[in-house]
Design an enzyme around this catalytic site. Structure first.
Site, PDB file in Angstrom:
ATOM      1  CG  ASN A 166      -0.186  -0.051   2.523  1.00 20.00           C
ATOM      2  OD1 ASN A 166       1.041   0.050   2.538  1.00 20.00           O
ATOM      3  ND2 ASN A 166      -0.900  -0.228   3.612  1.00 20.00           N
ATOM      4  CE  LYS A 167       4.548   1.826   4.168  1.00 23.87           C
ATOM      5  NZ  LYS A 167       3.538   0.906   4.715  1.00 23.87           N
TER       6      LYS A 167
END
Ligand SMILES: Cc1ncc(COP(=O)(O)O)c(C=O)c1O
Length: 380
Positions: free
Chosen positions: A183-184
């Site tokens: 999710n970065k």
């Protein structure tokens, strides 16, 4: 649960698929040439001398603390308002995490003044986190570190591309760590990078990433070595070329993605400015943020569960960044923290909600979220 608007989503296109296919067809899957290219490109992007790609951000943080020689009896000052990996990685070395307060409801980064209050003769290092992609006040933190002769570790998991006074986050401390979790801002699925400008730390990190061994499988394959010695304690924190090639493509997308995040955040800030019952931290931010997440604070902590449920009912995913680490059972029991130990952090953590934010989001999505937030606070 299928969300109408998820908290996060990532862009994976033909470029990533082609790059991965190419590595697969090369049949060299483990850490090799492509990883070397990922490391030198990332180092160039940051403007730092040494970068080592690793299995994940937590491994990067462990290596950072271990390479600095931290051990039992040492203390490391760290915020409690972060993902638990930041503190866990300190405990891996036997050192004690000492939790410090954030600046306040508008500044969710660790406070340099509070760090200084917690310095003892056992303090060896300060580990800061650029919360949500907003860089810490590095001038003040480096000044405290200089006065007390402490090392500085930057947890830059949220902050690839963020700037502090025009300089990239991750280039201020003795060592810095990035996460490429799924999710970065830049993702390889699982992955991370540890960077440093210090040649002595780079030498230790290079060894410790791979069992303390003096050569790698890749070196031996290329005929550069036929055996090895083990000269340091070490781990297997190597990344592989499949993920490194993803990282190279994702790095090309990073700056456009960060710009898009900024546009969306500007939109949120405008649309939510007149909503009663909430505030938005990092108001009038003077630096460039990587905007990993968009946190809001409800005025009333008691309304948070209903607020989250109300957005969920409209198909909007939210999250909490973060429950404070010092109140987790393990940390309470092992280090003696209790409710009230860090009142500013606890107050903010009880009121925080993270709204959806990702470059693929449309203006329409952001409007839908903002309207749902407004409704939830009017009704609840
Ligand atoms: C602030 C922070 N530090 C460290 C980590 C750990 O990174 P990873 O999940 O890649 O191990 C994360 C990941 O979510 C994080 O948000």
């Amino acid at each position: 649960m299928s969300w109408k608007i998820p908290l996060a989503d990532i862009e994976i296109g033909d470029e990533e698929i082609k790059a991965v296919e190419q590595v697969l067809r090369s049949k060299w899957l483990s850490m090799g040439e492509v990883t070397g290219e990922f490391e030198s490109t990332f180092a160039g992007f940051l403007g730092i001398k040494h970068a080592f790609a690793v299995t994940n951000g937590t491994a990067a943080l462990h290596l950072a603390h271990a390479a600095l020689g931290l051990t039992a009896g040492d203390e490391v000052i760290v915020p409690s308002l972060t993902f638990v990996a930041t503190a866990n990685s300190i405990t891996y070395t036997g050192a004690t995490p000492v939790f410090a307060e954030i600046g306040g409801p508008d500044d969710l980064n660790v406070s340099a003044a509070d760090i200084e209050r917690r310095v003892t003769p056992r303090t060896r290092a300060i580990t800061v986190v650029h919360y949500g992609g907003y860089a810490c006040d590095m001038d003040a933190i480096l000044e405290v570190a200089r006065r007390h002769k402490l090392s500085v570790i930057e947890d830059a998991a949220h902050a690839p591309g963020a700037l502090y006074k025009g300089q990239k986050a991750g280039t201020f401390g003795d060592v810095a760590c990035f996460s490429f979790f799924s999710n970065k801002n830049l993702t390889t699925g699982e992955g991370g990078m540890i960077v440093t400008g210090r040649a002595d730390l780079a030498d230790r990190i290079r060894l410790m990433r791979s069992h303390g061994m003096t050569t790698l499988t890749w070196d031996r394959y290329r005929g550069h070595a036929h055996t090895y010695d083990v000269v340091a304690p070490g781990y297997n924190y190597r990344i592989d070329d499949v993920r490194s090639t993803l990282g190279l493509v994702q790095l090309q997308r990073l700056e456009a993605g960060n710009r898009r995040r900024q546009e969306l955040v500007d939109g949120y800030r405008d649309m939510l400015a007149d909503v009663a019952g909430l505030s938005m931290p990092f108001r009038d931010w003077p630096h460039v943020s990587a905007n990993y997440v968009f946190p809001i604070l409800l005025d009333d902590a008691a309304r948070r569960p209903a607020f989250i449920e109300s957005l969920k009912a409209e198909g909007i995913q939210t999250s909490i960044h973060y429950p404070p680490i010092h109140l987790f059972t393990y940390y309470r029991e092992r280090y003696g923290y209790a409710e009230g130990s860090l009142p500013i952090t606890e107050d903010v953590c009880a009121r925080e909600v993270t709204l959806p934010l990702f470059p693929l989001m449309s203006e329409r999505d952001a409007e839908t979220v903002a309207a749902a937030v407004r409704r939830a606070l009017t009704i609840a």
